[in-house]
Design a protein around this motif. Structure first.
Motif, short mmCIF file in Angstrom:
data_model
loop_
_atom_site.label_atom_id
_atom_site.label_comp_id
_atom_site.label_asym_id
_atom_site.label_seq_id
_atom_site.Cartn_x
_atom_site.Cartn_y
_atom_site.Cartn_z
N MET A 1 0.82 -1.20 0.00
CA MET A 1 0.00 0.00 0.00
C MET A 1 0.86 1.26 0.00
O MET A 1 0.53 2.23 -0.64
N PHE A 2 2.00 1.22 0.70
CA PHE A 2 2.88 2.39 0.80
C PHE A 2 3.43 2.76 -0.57
O PHE A 2 3.51 3.94 -0.90
N GLU A 3 3.79 1.75 -1.39
CA GLU A 3 4.35 2.04 -2.70
C GLU A 3 3.33 2.75 -3.59
O GLU A 3 3.67 3.66 -4.33
N ARG A 4 2.08 2.34 -3.51
CA ARG A 4 1.03 2.95 -4.32
C ARG A 4 0.83 4.40 -3.92
O ARG A 4 0.73 5.28 -4.78
N GLU A 5 0.79 4.67 -2.64
CA GLU A 5 0.62 6.05 -2.17
C GLU A 5 1.83 6.90 -2.56
O GLU A 5 1.67 8.06 -2.94
N ALA B 1 3.81 6.41 -5.18
CA ALA B 1 3.74 6.64 -6.62
C ALA B 1 2.69 7.70 -6.95
O ALA B 1 2.92 8.58 -7.79
N LEU B 2 1.55 7.65 -6.30
CA LEU B 2 0.50 8.65 -6.52
C LEU B 2 0.97 10.05 -6.11
O LEU B 2 0.65 11.04 -6.77
N ASP B 3 1.74 10.10 -5.04
CA ASP B 3 2.28 11.38 -4.58
C ASP B 3 3.25 11.96 -5.61
O ASP B 3 3.23 13.16 -5.88
N VAL B 4 4.08 11.12 -6.19
CA VAL B 4 5.02 11.57 -7.22
C VAL B 4 4.24 12.12 -8.42
O VAL B 4 4.55 13.20 -8.93
N TYR B 5 3.22 11.39 -8.87
CA TYR B 5 2.42 11.86 -10.00
C TYR B 5 1.69 13.15 -9.66
O TYR B 5 1.60 14.05 -10.48
N ARG B 6 1.15 13.26 -8.47
CA ARG B 6 0.43 14.46 -8.06
C ARG B 6 1.34 15.68 -8.09
O ARG B 6 0.93 16.76 -8.50
#
Length: 190
Positions: A1-5, A7-12
């Motif tokens: 779950m941490f990796e997904r968050e 990655a989403l933070d990087v994209y954001r």
């Protein structure tokens, strides 16, 4: 779950900068394709020889500064404030010197390529154009890069996510714009 968050933070953080980079890149292309730029290119033999190198080195030289700033901020050795910090000053001065030296080197190499290939070219004119364009782009790129990285960092944006697109875009936009300005400024004096 941490990796997904993560990655989403990087994209954001990166996607808005990439979107702005896209629009700014189109602006740089419009400048490059303008009649004024075409006239400037036609008036100075060698501009097309040095243009790609000039634009590419803006990203290389000032990308290194962005990486240093990012590392310094993450390590806590640079504060995200505009103060007379020795590390920040050294990094900015080194980038300025590198940017100017590379600009002048490009002018000399472009002249040599013209001289060997076509038997012509004006070294003084090319050096003058690159000195002016290098100086103007250095001042604006350094101030914009440091400002955006510091302000972004204070607002919680990881500089690693924005430095690449920022430096590439600034290098293209400022490089093309200041090259055009330099062609006309040096044309007045040479």
């Amino acid at each position: 779950m941490f990796e997904r968050e993560s990655a989403l933070d990087v994209y954001r953080q990166a996607l808005p900068v990439i979107g702005i980079s896209l629009l700014a890149g189109l602006f740089a292309g419009a400048i490059l394709g303008s009649e004024t730029m075409r006239d400037g290119i036609e008036s100075v033999p060698g501009i097309l020889v040095l243009l790609p190198a000039f634009l590419a080195t803006r990203g290389g030289v000032y990308g290194s500064l962005g990486a240093r700033l990012s590392s310094g901020l993450h390590q806590g050795v640079i504060e995200p404030r505009f103060t007379l910090d020795q590390r920040l000053s050294n990094a900015v001065v080194a980038s300025f010197i590198n940017g100017m030296a590379v600009s002048l080197f490009i002018a000399v190499v472009a002249f040599l390529v013209l001289w060997i290939g076509a038997g012509g070219g004006n070294l003084l004119q090319l050096v003058g154009i690159m000195a002016v364009a290098g100086l103007l782009s250095a001042v604006l790129m350094l101030s914009t890069l440091v400002t955006v990285v510091f302000v972004g960092y204070r607002r919680g944006i990881n500089p690693d996510n924005i430095v690449g697109p920022l430096v590439t875009t600034l290098g293209d936009v400022f490089g093309v714009l200041f090259l055009l300005i330099a062609i006309y400024l040096v044309g007045v004096f040479v």
